[in-house]
Design a protein around this motif. Structure first.
Motif, PDB file in Angstrom:
ATOM      1  N   ALA A   1      -0.147  13.282   2.797  1.00  0.00           N
ATOM      2  CA  ALA A   1      -0.141  11.821   2.600  1.00  0.00           C
ATOM      3  C   ALA A   1      -1.376  11.176   3.234  1.00  0.00           C
ATOM      4  O   ALA A   1      -1.850  11.593   4.295  1.00  0.00           O
ATOM      5  CB  ALA A   1       1.121  11.221   3.196  1.00  0.00           C
ATOM      6  N   LYS A   2      -1.873  10.149   2.603  1.00  0.00           N
ATOM      7  CA  LYS A   2      -3.026   9.403   3.118  1.00  0.00           C
ATOM      8  C   LYS A   2      -2.609   8.374   4.160  1.00  0.00           C
ATOM      9  O   LYS A   2      -3.388   8.013   5.035  1.00  0.00           O
ATOM     10  CB  LYS A   2      -3.746   8.689   1.977  1.00  0.00           C
ATOM     11  CG  LYS A   2      -4.270   9.602   0.882  1.00  0.00           C
ATOM     12  CD  LYS A   2      -5.389  10.499   1.374  1.00  0.00           C
ATOM     13  CE  LYS A   2      -5.984  11.302   0.231  1.00  0.00           C
ATOM     14  NZ  LYS A   2      -7.055  12.228   0.707  1.00  0.00           N
ATOM     15  N   ASP A   3      -1.377   7.880   4.050  1.00  0.00           N
ATOM     16  CA  ASP A   3      -0.917   6.786   4.895  1.00  0.00           C
ATOM     17  C   ASP A   3       0.542   7.004   5.271  1.00  0.00           C
ATOM     18  O   ASP A   3       1.354   7.409   4.428  1.00  0.00           O
ATOM     19  CB  ASP A   3      -1.066   5.455   4.133  1.00  0.00           C
ATOM     20  CG  ASP A   3      -0.910   4.241   5.035  1.00  0.00           C
ATOM     21  OD1 ASP A   3       0.026   4.217   5.856  1.00  0.00           O
ATOM     22  OD2 ASP A   3      -1.721   3.311   4.915  1.00  0.00           O
ATOM     23  N   VAL A   4       0.871   6.712   6.522  1.00  0.00           N
ATOM     24  CA  VAL A   4       2.236   6.899   7.000  1.00  0.00           C
ATOM     25  C   VAL A   4       3.225   5.999   6.265  1.00  0.00           C
ATOM     26  O   VAL A   4       4.427   6.306   6.199  1.00  0.00           O
ATOM     27  CB  VAL A   4       2.295   6.646   8.523  1.00  0.00           C
ATOM     28  CG1 VAL A   4       2.057   5.179   8.827  1.00  0.00           C
ATOM     29  CG2 VAL A   4       3.609   7.108   9.120  1.00  0.00           C
ATOM     30  N   LYS A   5       2.757   4.910   5.678  1.00  0.00           N
ATOM     31  CA  LYS A   5       3.646   3.969   5.005  1.00  0.00           C
ATOM     32  C   LYS A   5       4.347   4.582   3.796  1.00  0.00           C
ATOM     33  O   LYS A   5       5.360   4.053   3.330  1.00  0.00           O
ATOM     34  CB  LYS A   5       2.868   2.724   4.573  1.00  0.00           C
ATOM     35  CG  LYS A   5       2.372   1.884   5.742  1.00  0.00           C
ATOM     36  CD  LYS A   5       1.592   0.669   5.262  1.00  0.00           C
ATOM     37  CE  LYS A   5       1.083  -0.155   6.435  1.00  0.00           C
ATOM     38  NZ  LYS A   5       0.280  -1.319   5.980  1.00  0.00           N
ATOM     39  N   VAL A   6       3.849   5.700   3.303  1.00  0.00           N
ATOM     40  CA  VAL A   6       4.504   6.346   2.163  1.00  0.00           C
ATOM     41  C   VAL A   6       5.924   6.760   2.530  1.00  0.00           C
ATOM     42  O   VAL A   6       6.782   6.904   1.659  1.00  0.00           O
ATOM     43  CB  VAL A   6       3.682   7.572   1.702  1.00  0.00           C
ATOM     44  CG1 VAL A   6       3.789   8.720   2.695  1.00  0.00           C
ATOM     45  CG2 VAL A   6       4.135   8.035   0.316  1.00  0.00           C
TER      46      VAL A   6
END
Length: 250
Positions: A65-70
Motif C-alpha cells: 500500500a502507498k498510504d495507511v489510509k487504505v
C-alpha cells in the motif's frame, strides 16, 4: 459487514486463559464500541506457528500500500473472494488471526421505510461468552510507519444466518469453538477446510438485542452503548451523522 463491535467482558484474566497467547504484558481494555482504526486485541502466530497475543490496528494495510489510509477500506474481507483479492490472498496462507470480541453491532432500516435512524442491534453468542472473529493480518513498512512497522487486520464476513438476516445480509465469521480457532490459526490447515470454517454461526448459537442509539457515534465508547433500546428513542429518532457503521467495500 462488521463495522463496530464490543469487548466489554471485564475480566482480562479470564480472556487470557480462554485464548492461548494473550500474555500478561498485553493490555486488554474493556471496550463498548470498537471502531475501524482502533487497536484491537488479537491472536496471531509466529513464523513457527506459535500463537501470540498483540494489538493490531483494525483496517488491513497490505505491504504494498502507498498510504495507511487504505486500511479504512479494508476493515472486512468477504469469505467468498478472500482467496482471490490481492489484498488478502497472501495473508490467508499464513497470516490468519483471531480477533477477540463478545459481540458486534449491526443497524436495521426502519420497517416503515422512513428516513429515521436505523436501529442498532448487539449480536452475540446465545451463551454470552467471548469468541473470536476469523481475521487476517498484515505488516506495513511504508512512509510514516513506526520503526517496527504497522501491524493491521481485517475481519472476514460471510452470509448472515436466519437469526439476523432481517437486520443485514452479512455477518462476521464468529468461530464457534476452540477447535475451530485452533484450526484457523494452524499453518498446516488445508485450504478446503479453511473455507469450511468461514461459515455463519449456527442460529441456535446466536442472540440479538436492540440497543441504545449511543453506539451510533463511533467516537463514543461507554457502557450506555449496551443499554436496551427504549420506546422513547424510537419516538424521537431522526437521521443524523454517525448513525451507521463504516462501509464495507469487499
Amino acid at each position: 459487514m462488521c463495522g463496530r463491535y464490543s469487548l466489554a467482558t471485564p475480566a482480562g484474566n479470564d480472556l487470557r486463559s480462554r485464548f492461548i497467547g494473550l500474555g500478561e504484558s498485553l493490555e486488554i481494555r474493556q471496550r463498548f464500541n470498537v471502531a475501524p482504526g482502533d487497536d484491537v486485541v488479537a491472536v496471531t502466530t509466529s513464523k513457527e506457528g506459535e500463537p501470540r497475543g498483540e494489538l493490531l490496528r483494525w483496517g488491513l494495510v497490505p505491504f504494498w500500500a502507498k498510504d495507511v489510509k487504505v486500511g479504512y477500506k479494508m476493515i472486512n474481507a468477504r469469505s467468498e473472494t478472500v482467496a482471490e483479492k490481492p489484498a488478502f490472498r497472501d495473508a490467508l496462507k499464513t497470516r490468519r488471526c483471531l480477533i477477540v470480541a463478545d459481540g458486534f453491532y449491526e443497524w436495521q432500516a426502519r420497517a416503515d421505510g422512513s428516513k429515521g435512524r436505523k436501529r442498532p442491534f448487539h449480536i452475540t453468542r446465545a451463551d454470552g461468552a467471548p469468541f473470536a472473529f476469523a481475521g487476517l493480518w498484515a505488516s506495513w513498512h511504508g512512509d510514516g510507519a513506526p520503526d517496527e512497522g504497522l501491524r493491521s487486520c481485517t475481519i472476514i464476513t460471510t452470509e448472515a444466518n436466519q437469526k439476523i438476516a432481517d437486520i443485514h445480509d452479512r455477518m462476521p465469521v464468529m468461530l464457534p469453538d476452540a477447535a475451530a480457532e485452533e484450526a484457523w490459526l494452524d499453518h498446516g490447515t488445508p485450504a478446503p477446510l479453511l473455507q469450511e470454517l468461514l461459515a455463519p454461526l449456527p442460529e441456535a448459537m446466536t442472540a440479538r438485542r436492540a440497543v441504545s442509539y449511543a453506539v451510533s457515534d463511533a467516537r463514543h465508547d461507554a457502557p450506555d452503548c449496551l443499554e436496551d433500546a427504549s420506546p422513547e428513542d424510537d419516538a424521537t429518532a431522526v437521521s443524523g451523522p454517525g448513525d451507521d457503521a463504516a462501509p464495507t467495500l469487499f
